[in-house]
Structures are given as structure tokens and as C-alpha cells.
Design a protein around this motif. Structure first.
Motif, PDB file in Angstrom:
ATOM      1  N   GLU A 115     -17.230  84.498  49.299  1.00 36.01           N
ATOM      2  CA  GLU A 115     -16.636  85.367  50.511  1.00 36.01           C
ATOM      3  C   GLU A 115     -16.972  84.373  51.693  1.00 36.01           C
ATOM      4  N   LEU A 116     -17.055  83.305  51.782  1.00 38.60           N
ATOM      5  CA  LEU A 116     -16.081  82.199  52.673  1.00 38.60           C
ATOM      6  C   LEU A 116     -15.473  81.680  52.628  1.00 38.60           C
ATOM      7  N   GLU A 117     -15.086  81.313  51.326  1.00 37.72           N
ATOM      8  CA  GLU A 117     -13.671  81.001  50.884  1.00 37.72           C
ATOM      9  C   GLU A 117     -13.259  81.066  49.405  1.00 37.72           C
ATOM     10  N   PRO A 118     -12.569  82.616  49.295  1.00 37.90           N
ATOM     11  CA  PRO A 118     -11.868  82.740  48.104  1.00 37.90           C
ATOM     12  C   PRO A 118     -11.454  81.891  46.842  1.00 37.90           C
ATOM     13  N   GLN A 119     -10.317  81.201  47.600  1.00 40.41           N
ATOM     14  CA  GLN A 119      -9.643  80.017  46.820  1.00 40.41           C
ATOM     15  C   GLN A 119     -10.030  79.194  46.599  1.00 40.41           C
ATOM     16  N   LEU A 120     -11.447  79.048  47.102  1.00 36.92           N
ATOM     17  CA  LEU A 120     -11.727  77.400  46.741  1.00 36.92           C
ATOM     18  C   LEU A 120     -12.113  77.033  45.635  1.00 36.92           C
ATOM     19  N   GLN A 121     -12.051  75.743  44.843  1.00 32.48           N
ATOM     20  CA  GLN A 121     -11.369  74.956  43.771  1.00 32.48           C
ATOM     21  C   GLN A 121     -12.133  73.807  44.001  1.00 32.48           C
ATOM     22  N   LEU A 122     -13.690  73.963  43.006  1.00 33.41           N
ATOM     23  CA  LEU A 122     -13.853  72.392  42.510  1.00 33.41           C
ATOM     24  C   LEU A 122     -13.266  71.194  42.542  1.00 33.41           C
ATOM     25  N   PRO A 123     -14.240  70.132  43.142  1.00 34.84           N
ATOM     26  CA  PRO A 123     -13.117  68.935  42.643  1.00 34.84           C
ATOM     27  C   PRO A 123     -13.050  69.052  41.418  1.00 34.84           C
ATOM     28  N   SER A 124     -12.884  69.569  39.947  1.00 35.23           N
ATOM     29  CA  SER A 124     -13.083  68.823  38.685  1.00 35.23           C
ATOM     30  C   SER A 124     -11.392  70.331  38.775  1.00 35.23           C
ATOM     31  N   GLY A 125     -10.984  70.931  39.118  1.00 35.94           N
ATOM     32  CA  GLY A 125      -9.969  71.862  39.205  1.00 35.94           C
ATOM     33  C   GLY A 125     -11.022  73.413  39.221  1.00 35.94           C
ATOM     34  N   GLU A 126     -11.980  73.256  38.730  1.00 37.36           N
ATOM     35  CA  GLU A 126     -12.431  74.918  38.388  1.00 37.36           C
ATOM     36  C   GLU A 126     -12.414  75.371  39.749  1.00 37.36           C
ATOM     37  N   SER A 127     -11.838  76.827  39.988  1.00 37.59           N
ATOM     38  CA  SER A 127     -12.490  77.981  40.643  1.00 37.59           C
ATOM     39  C   SER A 127     -13.233  78.665  40.704  1.00 37.59           C
ATOM     40  N   ILE A 128     -13.830  78.953  41.964  1.00 42.40           N
ATOM     41  CA  ILE A 128     -15.067  79.735  41.793  1.00 42.40           C
ATOM     42  C   ILE A 128     -15.091  81.290  41.129  1.00 42.40           C
ATOM     43  N   GLN A 129     -13.199  81.638  42.100  1.00 45.91           N
ATOM     44  CA  GLN A 129     -13.500  82.785  41.154  1.00 45.91           C
ATOM     45  C   GLN A 129     -13.731  82.673  39.340  1.00 45.91           C
ATOM     46  N   ALA A 130     -12.705  82.033  39.051  1.00 43.63           N
ATOM     47  CA  ALA A 130     -13.392  81.539  36.950  1.00 43.63           C
ATOM     48  C   ALA A 130     -14.063  81.527  36.688  1.00 43.63           C
ATOM     49  N   LEU A 131     -15.692  80.942  37.963  1.00 39.60           N
ATOM     50  CA  LEU A 131     -17.293  80.170  37.454  1.00 39.60           C
ATOM     51  C   LEU A 131     -17.637  81.881  37.335  1.00 39.60           C
ATOM     52  N   LEU A 132     -17.167  82.612  39.016  1.00 37.71           N
ATOM     53  CA  LEU A 132     -17.965  84.180  38.700  1.00 37.71           C
ATOM     54  C   LEU A 132     -18.383  84.363  37.755  1.00 37.71           C
ATOM     55  N   GLN A 133     -16.884  85.084  37.379  1.00 39.58           N
ATOM     56  CA  GLN A 133     -16.387  85.698  36.128  1.00 39.58           C
ATOM     57  C   GLN A 133     -17.773  85.305  34.920  1.00 39.58           C
ATOM     58  N   GLN A 134     -17.728  83.947  34.639  1.00 35.68           N
ATOM     59  CA  GLN A 134     -18.587  83.591  34.055  1.00 35.68           C
ATOM     60  C   GLN A 134     -19.347  83.084  33.964  1.00 35.68           C
ATOM     61  N   CYS A 135     -20.032  83.196  34.797  1.00 41.65           N
ATOM     62  CA  CYS A 135     -22.258  83.648  35.895  1.00 41.65           C
ATOM     63  C   CYS A 135     -22.337  84.552  35.442  1.00 41.65           C
ATOM     64  N   PRO A 136     -24.317  83.833  34.604  1.00 35.13           N
ATOM     65  CA  PRO A 136     -24.987  85.038  34.213  1.00 35.13           C
ATOM     66  C   PRO A 136     -24.840  85.846  35.669  1.00 35.13           C
ATOM     67  N   GLN A 137     -24.944  87.062  35.212  1.00 36.95           N
ATOM     68  CA  GLN A 137     -24.748  88.204  36.412  1.00 36.95           C
ATOM     69  C   GLN A 137     -26.107  88.692  36.865  1.00 36.95           C
ATOM     70  N   ASN A 138     -27.040  87.372  37.455  1.00 40.76           N
ATOM     71  CA  ASN A 138     -27.860  87.509  38.088  1.00 40.76           C
ATOM     72  C   ASN A 138     -28.270  89.398  39.026  1.00 40.76           C
ATOM     73  N   ARG A 139     -29.534  89.305  39.397  1.00 40.93           N
ATOM     74  CA  ARG A 139     -29.481  90.991  40.442  1.00 40.93           C
ATOM     75  C   ARG A 139     -29.253  89.920  41.285  1.00 40.93           C
ATOM     76  N   LEU A 140     -28.377  90.807  42.282  1.00 39.34           N
ATOM     77  CA  LEU A 140     -27.990  90.005  43.735  1.00 39.34           C
ATOM     78  C   LEU A 140     -27.197  91.527  44.514  1.00 39.34           C
ATOM     79  N   GLU A 141     -27.653  91.937  45.855  1.00 39.31           N
ATOM     80  CA  GLU A 141     -26.967  92.645  46.706  1.00 39.31           C
ATOM     81  C   GLU A 141     -26.882  92.454  47.742  1.00 39.31           C
ATOM     82  N   LYS A 142     -25.727  92.124  49.051  1.00 41.79           N
ATOM     83  CA  LYS A 142     -25.686  92.019  50.151  1.00 41.79           C
ATOM     84  C   LYS A 142     -26.320  92.115  50.797  1.00 41.79           C
ATOM     85  N   ILE A 143     -27.438  91.736  51.832  1.00 46.94           N
ATOM     86  CA  ILE A 143     -28.418  93.140  52.381  1.00 46.94           C
ATOM     87  C   ILE A 143     -27.560  92.821  53.955  1.00 46.94           C
TER      88      ILE A 143
END
Ligand SMILES: CC1(C)Nc2nc(N)[nH]c(=O)c2N=C1O
Length: 158
Positions: free
Chosen positions: A130-158
Motif C-alpha cells: 500500500e505504501l510502496e507498490p513497486q518496492l523490491q527487496l534487496p534480493s530483487g524480489e518484488s513485493i507484488q510477486a511475493l504477495l501473489q505467492q504468499c498464504p492468503q491469511n484472512r486480512l481486512e482493511k479497518i
């Protein structure tokens, strides 16, 4: 000055208030400027069940402090807000984790940067994106790619 991203989490003793107090305290850390904070998110607890939902957020700050001194300041804020380090992965009043610190990579007993679990936690990745959509980790992985593949734990914006 490098930008640091801090994960905030609480699931005890009025979590919303815990996070607001923590942000006020972070803004007072010497040599540090709190730039932005994400929305607050309610999330299902990852780890031992039977604990309350968490409230999570990510704060962006710029700091002249080295990583371990920033960690000292954050742990002082956790302690001031009653952090009881009892059960590992148990419920807690306040968790302040250094997620990223500029492009630095660190592997110390007290501190690993990037945070070792951030790539598999949507309650960290979503507020960070939300803060930095294009953020990349030092490893070069993108936040967007990590979001796609991470467990979809229940999460809702307050
Ligand atoms: C116990 C563990 C792993 N689970 C969490 N689960 C959620 N949803 N949010 C957290 O901040 C959090 N923090 C933790 O430390």
C-alpha cells in the motif's frame, strides 16, 4: 538517510490504541522522521491458534540511526507498552519489527534484515505494498510477486 520499514502488530490490550501509541513514540525517536503509515488491517493470527485477531500496519521512516540502535529504540517502545516475552509466537501487546532498512542485508543474532518471515506474511506485504507498490527487496524480489505467492491469511482493511 535510508528509509526503513517497520511492521507493527498487536492483539492484546486494545490493539488500535497500542498501534497509535507506538506511532507517536516512533515519531519521537532521535535522528528519525516518521514519514508515512499504512492503513490498519485486522488479520487472523498466524501461529498458535486460540489467540485474538491482530491489528497490523507498516510505517515508513527515515533514520540516521544504524539498524541495531533503531532496534534498541523499538524494543524500548515495546517494553514501555507492556510487551511480555512469554510464549514464543504468543499473543502480544505490541510487536515492532524492522522489515527493511534501505538496501541493507543483515544477519546478526539480534537482527536479520530483510525480516526473515516477511515474504510469507500477507499482513506485512499488503500494508507494505500500500505504501510502496513497486518496492523490491534487496534480493530483487518484488513485493507484488511475493504477495501473489504468499498464504492468503484472512486480512481486512479497518
Ligand atoms: C505470532 C505471529 C507469528 N503471528 C501473527 N499473526 C498476525 N496475523 N499478525 C502478527 O503481527 C503476528 N505476529 C506474530 O509474531
Amino acid at each position: 538517510m535510508p528509509l526503513a520499514y517497520i511492521g507493527l502488530g498487536s492483539n492484546l490490550a486494545e490493539p488500535l490504541k497500542q498501534l497509535r501509541c507506538a506511532l507517536d513514540a516512533i515519531a519521537e525517536i532521535p535522528g528519525t522522521r516518521l514519514l508515512r503509515c499504512s492503513s490498519f488491517y485486522r488479520s487472523a493470527p498466524v501461529g498458535p491458534d486460540g489467540q485474538p485477531d491482530y491489528v497490523n500496519a507498516v510505517a515508513e521512516l527515515e533514520t540516521a540511526l544504524p539498524p541495531l540502535q533503531l532496534l534498541d529504540r523499538l524494543q524500548a517502545i515495546e517494553n514501555a507498552q507492556g510487551r511480555e516475552r512469554t510464549v514464543r509466537w504468543g499473543a502480544r501487546t505490541l510487536d515492532l519489527d524492522i522489515l527493511l532498512f534501505g538496501r541493507q542485508q543483515l544477519d546478526e543474532p539480534r537482527l536479520q534484515i530483510p525480516h526473515p518471515h516477511m515474504g510469507s506474511r500477507n499482513f506485512v506485504l499488503l500494508p507494505l505494498a500500500e505504501l510502496e507498490p513497486q518496492l523490491q527487496l534487496p534480493s530483487g524480489e518484488s513485493i507484488q510477486a511475493l504477495l501473489q505467492q504468499c498464504p492468503q491469511n484472512r486480512l481486512e482493511k479497518i
